[in-house]
Structure formats: C-alpha cells, structure tokens
Design a protein around this motif. Structure first.
Motif, PDB file in Angstrom:
ATOM      1  N   ARG A 382      38.119 -12.911  50.025  1.00 45.11           N
ATOM      2  CA  ARG A 382      37.742 -12.200  48.797  1.00 45.11           C
ATOM      3  C   ARG A 382      36.249 -12.362  48.519  1.00 45.11           C
ATOM      4  O   ARG A 382      35.589 -11.428  48.053  1.00 45.11           O
ATOM      5  CB  ARG A 382      38.529 -12.746  47.597  1.00 45.11           C
ATOM      6  N   GLN A 383      35.740 -13.544  48.780  1.00 44.49           N
ATOM      7  CA  GLN A 383      34.333 -13.811  48.497  1.00 44.49           C
ATOM      8  C   GLN A 383      33.398 -13.241  49.559  1.00 44.49           C
ATOM      9  O   GLN A 383      32.232 -12.964  49.281  1.00 44.49           O
ATOM     10  CB  GLN A 383      34.119 -15.326  48.363  1.00 44.49           C
ATOM     11  N   THR A 384      33.929 -13.039  50.782  1.00 42.65           N
ATOM     12  CA  THR A 384      33.113 -12.494  51.878  1.00 42.65           C
ATOM     13  C   THR A 384      33.887 -11.372  52.558  1.00 42.65           C
ATOM     14  O   THR A 384      34.471 -11.546  53.633  1.00 42.65           O
ATOM     15  CB  THR A 384      32.781 -13.604  52.901  1.00 42.65           C
ATOM     16  N   PRO A 385      33.930 -10.172  51.950  1.00 42.50           N
ATOM     17  CA  PRO A 385      34.729  -9.065  52.484  1.00 42.50           C
ATOM     18  C   PRO A 385      34.366  -8.642  53.899  1.00 42.50           C
ATOM     19  O   PRO A 385      35.188  -8.066  54.610  1.00 42.50           O
ATOM     20  CB  PRO A 385      34.445  -7.928  51.485  1.00 42.50           C
ATOM     21  N   ARG A 386      33.128  -8.951  54.356  1.00 46.36           N
ATOM     22  CA  ARG A 386      32.725  -8.523  55.706  1.00 46.36           C
ATOM     23  C   ARG A 386      33.541  -9.232  56.801  1.00 46.36           C
ATOM     24  O   ARG A 386      33.537  -8.801  57.971  1.00 46.36           O
ATOM     25  CB  ARG A 386      31.234  -8.765  55.923  1.00 46.36           C
ATOM     26  N   LEU A 387      34.252 -10.310  56.427  1.00 46.71           N
ATOM     27  CA  LEU A 387      35.103 -11.004  57.397  1.00 46.71           C
ATOM     28  C   LEU A 387      36.344 -10.198  57.756  1.00 46.71           C
ATOM     29  O   LEU A 387      37.021 -10.492  58.743  1.00 46.71           O
ATOM     30  CB  LEU A 387      35.556 -12.356  56.821  1.00 46.71           C
TER      31      LEU A 387
END
Length: 454
Positions: A382-387
């Motif tokens: 959620r905090q790093t959507p690019r993952l």
C-alpha cells in the motif's frame, strides 16, 4: 427523504424563469403544481391548501428584485413558509439534570431503537449519564432489545420480566437510576393505538407516577396523513412536548414532517435517518426546508464532518497531498473517514444543487470493491504501489474476489492521480496539464472512476 417533493417543487418553480413580475396569472399555474406536489408527498390537504394560500398572498404583486430572478424570489418565500410549517424557533429539549423522558407512540414506530439512539446522542453531545427503563410489558423481547441497546451504549438499565404493572416498573426504574447516579432517565413504553382507551389510560398513569419533563411521540415518517391524527390524539391524551420522526431514510414522500407540527402544534425535535446508532440528529426546520428545495444543508454536512473526521489526521493527509506523497494506505484511510459520515447518497443530499443526484448501488459496490482490493495488499504494498507486479497482483485479485484487470485499473488510476498531485506543485503550467489529464480520465467531467471521493 422527500426526493419526489424536491423534484416536483423544482419543476414548478422552473416555469417562473424569465418572468419580469410576479402576477396572479403566472403564479396560479406554478402554485397549482406546488399544491399537487405537496399532496403527492402525503402532506395533509388542509396544510397544503393553507400553505399555497400563504405563499400566493406574499408573491402576487411583488416586484422582482434586479439582483434575483422571479424563481429565486419565490423560492425564498416558499422556504420561509416551509420553515414556519416545520416549526420555527428552538427544538432543543429542556435543559435540566436530572432529565426524565417518556417515549410514546404506535406499534413498530421505532420507540425502543429511538430510546437507545437518544441516550447515545445526549450522552455524547450534552454529557448526560443515561438510564433506560423498559416499560413495555406486552411485546415479546422488548425488554431484551432495550437491555442490549443499554449495554451497547454503556447505559444503566432497569427491567422486570415478571412485573406487569408499568407504574411500579417506572418507579423502581427511577430508584435504580438514582442509585446508579444517572441524570437522564428514558422510559420506553409499549406501542399502542391512539384509540385504545385502556392502554392510553396506562401511559397517563405512568406519566403521573414518574413526572416526565419531556414526552416524546415517536412517529414513523411513512405513515403519511395518518401520522397527523396519531400526533393529535396522543397530544390530547398526554400533552406531548415533542416528536421524533423516524425512518426518514426509507420514505420518499415524508409529508408527515410537513403536517404534524402544523396540525398537532407539537414541535418535531429529533429525526432518525437510518438504522445505525449514530443516524439520529436534532430536527432543524430551516435546514430541512433548504433540503426540500434542493438547496442542500451545508451546516449539517460540516457538523457531521467535524464529528467523524479527525482534524489532525485531515491536516496530515492534506500535507501529504501537497507534497504529492499520497499512497494507497492514505487513500484507504480517507475512504474510511468518508464512510463514517454515512452513505454517499446522504452526503450528496446535503450538498447544494446535488439533492437530485442519485448514487446508485453500482457506485457503492465499486467503492466496496476498491476497499477490498486495497485491504488485500500488504502494508508495504500500500505504501509502495510500484511493487505491485505479476504474482502480487494475481494474489491481490484472488484475495479480494476480483479480476486481475480490476486491480490493474485501480493501480493505473492511482498512478494518474499521483501525477496530477505532482503537476499541482508545478505552478500554472502544471495545473493546465492537470486539467487536460482530468478531461481524459474522467467519464464526462474529470472524475476518478473506481476511486470514489477523489
């Protein structure tokens, strides 16, 4: 509530646009439609007739001010008359401690539920310590229901499943409340027909025994014109001090609200707008008049926001948006804040000019689906959507019960939203690019499909 009345009044008043002066001739047809709109909303025929007469007397012959249109001037006159009809002045309960309230009304009008809601409201808003007393000895499980509500709201409760004399129950309930140091005592009585002399006599005896400061008639908004007769008869029997109008969320007509105060001369003090414990509020005649005329209710919207949205959290979220540091965790929290305020339709109804806009089940389901997708992600995702790629997206789709393309669509829209935030930081040029981007994304007007609230 009253959506049909709002639509029909709006249609009647639109016919006055472009008129230079309000005359008897051009008002007759418009007011005929207003009267029909009131009657179709179940407003009592005497009330509808008197209302139209009052409006006509004020309208005919008035010069239209240069700053407003005839329609706007008539809306102001009708608004003021609606406020008179709904009840001018304060609708507050008597301000004293201890405060004793007796709830009366027909079977199934919502007395027990309203007792719990009223206890919750007064405890939260006016710092009362409530006690609920079960005086309904006829309806199966009525005592159990009130006991459960009292437990949920951390209230003192008194009930006696063996005793059938409501006067004795009332007196013992008062003693129990005093022992528990409660300064608000609410007596929930059994439902009864206004023509049932035996049961009406019973609440008269209970009133004499417990000496209530307020006697509130709980009336179902869907009763229509019959609600007027109910209010009149109960008031004659026990001198009601106020009305709680329930089920306003489920009745599109709701004309009882426009009739009861006028005919019974008992003010509407509270309204129930849904099934949840917090869907209960003071009845404000001026705000209701504004909503009926499609003018919204900004004051209530702001109050609801203040009650449900954490101010520090809102400031933190606004700062993150300014810095274009907004992630899916933040978006989920924002959705939760919006949900606390009620359904999307109830929020739209408070916004000026939006009362006729209906948020369908499809939009509500879309919001729920979006929430399910985000909840299926790990905090890191959620905090790093690019993952979110490949197998992660497949896992999230399976976990939320949607297709992979639904997850990808949400991620794409969220990515576009992040770009918009960055553009906002880029000054005038950035804002121009953002508008062009909005036009491409929005379905007919720059919205965020699948991302309600953005």
């Amino acid at each position: 509530m009253l959506e049909n009345l709002t639509d029909k009044l709006g249609s009647a008043l639109r016919n006055l646009r472009g008129t230079g002066k309000l005359t008897e001739e051009n008002m007759t047809e418009a007011l005929k439609e207003v009267r029909q709109a009131l009657l179709s909303a179940d407003v009592h025929f005497k009330v509808a007739r008197q209302f139209v007469t009052e409006v006509k007397e004020q309208c005919v012959g008035q010069e239209v001010l240069k700053s407003v249109t005839p329609g706007q001037q008539v809306v102001k006159i009708i608004h003021d008359e609606l406020v008179k009809l709904l009840g001018e002045g304060t609708t507050e309960l008597e301000d004293k401690r201890p405060l004793r309230i007796m709830m009366v009304g027909l079977h199934g009008s919502g007395k027990t539920t309203s007792s719990g809601k009223l206890a919750r409201y007064l405890a939260k808003k006016r710092d009362y310590r409530p006690a609920l007393v079960a005086c309904d000895v006829y309806r199966p499980a009525a005592i159990d229901q009130l006991e459960m509500l009292a437990k949920n709201e951390s209230c003192t409760f008194y009930g006696d499943r063996e005793e059938k004399d409501v006067v004795k129950i009332g007196k013992r309930g008062l003693d129990a409340a005093k022992e528990a140091d409660a300064n608000l005592v609410i007596f929930d009585t059994a439902g009864r027909l206004q023509v049932d002399e035996h049961l009406i006599e019973e609440i008269k005896r209970l009133k004499k025994a417990v000496q209530p400061d307020e006697i509130l008639l709980v009336a179902d908004a869907a009763l229509g014109q019959e609600a007027v007769n109910v209010a009149k008869h109960f008031h004659e029997a026990v001198d009601c001090t106020g009305i709680i109008l329930t089920k306003l969320d489920g009745d599109a007509r709701g004309g009882a609200a426009l009739s009861m105060k006028s005919i019974s001369n008992v003010p509407i003090k509270f309204m129930g707008t849904g099934e949840k414990p917090d869907e209960f509020d003071i009845f404000h005649p001026d705000r209701m008049a504004s909503r009926i005329l499609g003018m919204g209710d900004v004051v209530s919207l702001v109050e609801k926001a203040q009650d449900t949205i954490d101010e520090k959290e809102a400031e933190r979220m606004a700062e993150k948006m300014r810095k274009a540091d907004f992630n899916l965790e933040d978006f989920l929290q924002q959705m939760q804040q919006v949900k606390k305020m009620g359904s999307l339709n109830s929020i739209m109804g408070m916004m000026p000019g939006m009362s006729g806009v209906e948020i369908g089940d499809a939009e509500e389901k879309k919001m729920a689906r979006t929430e399910a997708i985000i909840r299926s992600m790990t905090p890191q995702e959620r905090q790093t959507p690019r993952l979110l790629r490949g197998s992660r997206v497949k896992r999230i789709a399976d976990g939320s019960g949607v297709q992979v393309r639904d997850v990808n669509a949400l991620l794409k829209q969220f990515g576009q939203m992040q770009k918009m935030m960055k553009m906002m930081r880029g000054g005038k040029k950035g804002r121009k690019m953002m508008k062009a981007m909005q036009a491409q994304m929005g379905e007919g007007g720059g919205g965020m499909p699948g991302m309600p609230g953005m």
